[in-house]
Design a protein around this motif. Structure first.
Motif, PDB file in Angstrom:
ATOM      1  N   ALA A 178       0.959  -1.235   0.079  1.00 48.36           N
ATOM      2  CA  ALA A 178      -0.069   0.014  -0.006  1.00 48.36           C
ATOM      3  C   ALA A 178       0.893   1.361   0.027  1.00 48.36           C
ATOM      4  O   ALA A 178       1.601   1.564   1.074  1.00 48.36           O
ATOM      5  N   LEU A 179       1.062   1.748  -1.135  1.00 48.71           N
ATOM      6  CA  LEU A 179       2.034   2.755  -1.574  1.00 48.71           C
ATOM      7  C   LEU A 179       1.115   4.261  -1.418  1.00 48.71           C
ATOM      8  O   LEU A 179       0.327   4.422  -2.176  1.00 48.71           O
ATOM      9  N   LEU A 180       1.837   5.272  -0.806  1.00 49.43           N
ATOM     10  CA  LEU A 180       1.401   6.501  -0.753  1.00 49.43           C
ATOM     11  C   LEU A 180       1.872   7.358  -1.902  1.00 49.43           C
ATOM     12  O   LEU A 180       3.049   7.508  -1.869  1.00 49.43           O
ATOM     13  N   LYS A 181       1.070   7.826  -2.840  1.00 49.96           N
ATOM     14  CA  LYS A 181       1.539   8.378  -4.034  1.00 49.96           C
ATOM     15  C   LYS A 181       0.741   9.815  -4.269  1.00 49.96           C
ATOM     16  O   LYS A 181      -0.139  10.109  -3.538  1.00 49.96           O
ATOM     17  N   GLY A 182       1.305  10.553  -5.451  1.00 49.73           N
ATOM     18  CA  GLY A 182       0.657  11.470  -5.624  1.00 49.73           C
ATOM     19  C   GLY A 182      -0.190  11.546  -6.853  1.00 49.73           C
ATOM     20  O   GLY A 182      -0.828  10.540  -7.358  1.00 49.73           O
ATOM     21  N   ARG A 183      -0.539  12.546  -7.527  1.00 44.87           N
ATOM     22  CA  ARG A 183      -1.561  12.715  -8.587  1.00 44.87           C
ATOM     23  C   ARG A 183      -1.151  12.140  -9.946  1.00 44.87           C
ATOM     24  O   ARG A 183      -1.960  11.592 -10.799  1.00 44.87           O
ATOM     25  N   SER A 184       0.199  11.544  -9.934  1.00 44.74           N
ATOM     26  CA  SER A 184       0.671  10.993 -11.240  1.00 44.74           C
ATOM     27  C   SER A 184       0.915   9.368 -11.014  1.00 44.74           C
ATOM     28  O   SER A 184       1.277   8.511 -11.786  1.00 44.74           O
ATOM     29  N   ALA A 185       0.020   9.202  -9.899  1.00 40.10           N
ATOM     30  CA  ALA A 185       0.130   7.548  -9.618  1.00 40.10           C
ATOM     31  C   ALA A 185      -0.335   6.814 -10.665  1.00 40.10           C
ATOM     32  O   ALA A 185       0.203   5.591 -10.912  1.00 40.10           O
ATOM     33  N   ALA A 186      -1.629   6.839 -11.481  1.00 42.39           N
ATOM     34  CA  ALA A 186      -1.952   6.061 -12.518  1.00 42.39           C
ATOM     35  C   ALA A 186      -0.795   5.850 -13.643  1.00 42.39           C
ATOM     36  O   ALA A 186      -0.752   4.872 -14.077  1.00 42.39           O
ATOM     37  N   ASP A 187      -0.095   7.011 -13.946  1.00 40.58           N
ATOM     38  CA  ASP A 187       0.753   6.828 -15.056  1.00 40.58           C
ATOM     39  C   ASP A 187       1.973   6.171 -14.450  1.00 40.58           C
ATOM     40  O   ASP A 187       2.605   5.238 -15.075  1.00 40.58           O
ATOM     41  N   GLU A 188       2.306   6.300 -13.080  1.00 38.48           N
ATOM     42  CA  GLU A 188       3.518   5.464 -12.414  1.00 38.48           C
ATOM     43  C   GLU A 188       3.098   3.905 -12.516  1.00 38.48           C
ATOM     44  O   GLU A 188       3.910   3.201 -12.757  1.00 38.48           O
ATOM     45  N   LEU A 189       1.973   3.565 -12.265  1.00 40.94           N
ATOM     46  CA  LEU A 189       1.268   2.257 -12.323  1.00 40.94           C
ATOM     47  C   LEU A 189       1.470   1.722 -13.783  1.00 40.94           C
ATOM     48  O   LEU A 189       1.881   0.520 -13.976  1.00 40.94           O
ATOM     49  N   GLU A 190       1.193   2.502 -14.702  1.00 39.04           N
ATOM     50  CA  GLU A 190       1.404   2.131 -16.002  1.00 39.04           C
ATOM     51  C   GLU A 190       2.729   1.501 -16.371  1.00 39.04           C
ATOM     52  O   GLU A 190       3.196   0.532 -16.970  1.00 39.04           O
ATOM     53  N   ARG A 191       3.702   2.644 -16.062  1.00 39.97           N
ATOM     54  CA  ARG A 191       5.090   2.475 -16.367  1.00 39.97           C
ATOM     55  C   ARG A 191       5.682   1.032 -15.583  1.00 39.97           C
ATOM     56  O   ARG A 191       6.903   0.731 -15.826  1.00 39.97           O
ATOM     57  N   ALA A 192       5.028   0.773 -14.541  1.00 36.40           N
ATOM     58  CA  ALA A 192       5.397  -0.330 -13.627  1.00 36.40           C
ATOM     59  C   ALA A 192       5.047  -1.819 -14.164  1.00 36.40           C
ATOM     60  O   ALA A 192       5.098  -2.731 -13.394  1.00 36.40           O
ATOM     61  N   LYS A 193       4.151  -1.771 -15.193  1.00 35.82           N
ATOM     62  CA  LYS A 193       3.493  -3.073 -15.680  1.00 35.82           C
ATOM     63  C   LYS A 193       4.477  -4.134 -15.516  1.00 35.82           C
ATOM     64  O   LYS A 193       3.941  -5.311 -15.306  1.00 35.82           O
ATOM     65  N   TYR A 194       5.642  -4.135 -16.392  1.00 36.90           N
ATOM     66  CA  TYR A 194       6.340  -5.118 -16.380  1.00 36.90           C
ATOM     67  C   TYR A 194       7.007  -5.751 -15.173  1.00 36.90           C
ATOM     68  O   TYR A 194       7.078  -6.878 -14.968  1.00 36.90           O
TER      69      TYR A 194
END
Length: 224
Positions: A178-194
């Motif tokens: 459970a990670l505390l993130k900012g407004r770019s969380a969705a983009d970060e999640l997409e970049r972390a897919k691999y």
């Protein structure tokens, strides 16, 4: 966020208080924390007193410690599963010390590589009567033999892909993050897919509200 001021520089004691924070002493804050408020308050007051001095928070943050740091950290609690919780890169103790103060029955491991911050974590736990924490000095990659966590938290440490790489080996078989993130969380999640795919994790972005009128915290939950 830290100040450029070196730890140990003189700071006017009058500035090391929560007097300028509009949420300090507010009934809404007391109600939010309920029975655990005294423990949370003790840690918050110690953070205000020592945080700038030790380079843990910036001086301009003293007027919003409750909103920016304490409530922001507390927002993650509803998204934690049961079991041992490890806070990676704990730093000032955010969110790990707040979690431990709120849930005294939960075992919380604070993982921090910097010696002066380790000392802060030990001192604040002792002074605030928060007894359910263990403090380990090291990076996540260095404590793999010592930690098996059911839940991992992190705040302002690194991008999601890096956190997954470093922290997934610390998770128990059915563990989650459970990670505390900012407004770019969705983009970060997409970049972390691999990275997620490699470690058999699925992610979701969640809104975590606290008090009415405050911007909700963004939590990224990763689970198997």
């Amino acid at each position: 966020m830290t100040d450029d001021r070196a730890p140990g520089d003189e700071i006017d004691p009058a500035l090391r208080t929560l007097d300028g924070d509009p949420l300090h002493g507010a009934a809404a804050v007391r109600d939010y924390f309920g029975d655990v408020y005294p423990r949370v308050l003790a840690f918050t007051e110690m953070l205000a007193d020592q945080g700038v001095l030790r380079g843990l928070i910036g001086p301009r943050e003293l007027t919003r410690v409750w909103e920016r740091h304490i409530l922001n950290s507390a927002a993650v609690v509803p998204f934690l599963g049961p079991g041992v919780t490890a806070d990676v890169g704990s730093g000032a103790g955010l969110p790990g010390m707040v979690i431990a103060a709120m849930e005294p029955e939960r075992s919380v491991v604070l993982i921090e590589p910097m010696e002066r911050r380790v000392q802060w974590l030990l001192e604040s736990a002792r002074e605030c009567g928060i007894e359910n924490v263990t403090v380990l000095r090291g990076r996540a990659e260095e404590v793999r033999e010592s930690v098996e966590a059911d839940v991992i938290t992190a705040r302002a440490v690194a991008s999601i892909d890096k956190l997954v790489k470093w922290c997934a080996p610390l998770l128990s078989e059915h563990g989650s993050m459970a990670l505390l993130k900012g407004r770019s969380a969705a983009d970060e999640l997409e970049r972390a897919k691999y990275a997620l795919r490699k470690h058999h994790l699925a992610g979701e972005v969640l809104s975590a509200p606290t008090l009415e009128g405050l911007e909700p915290t963004t939590v990224v939950r990763l689970s198997r």
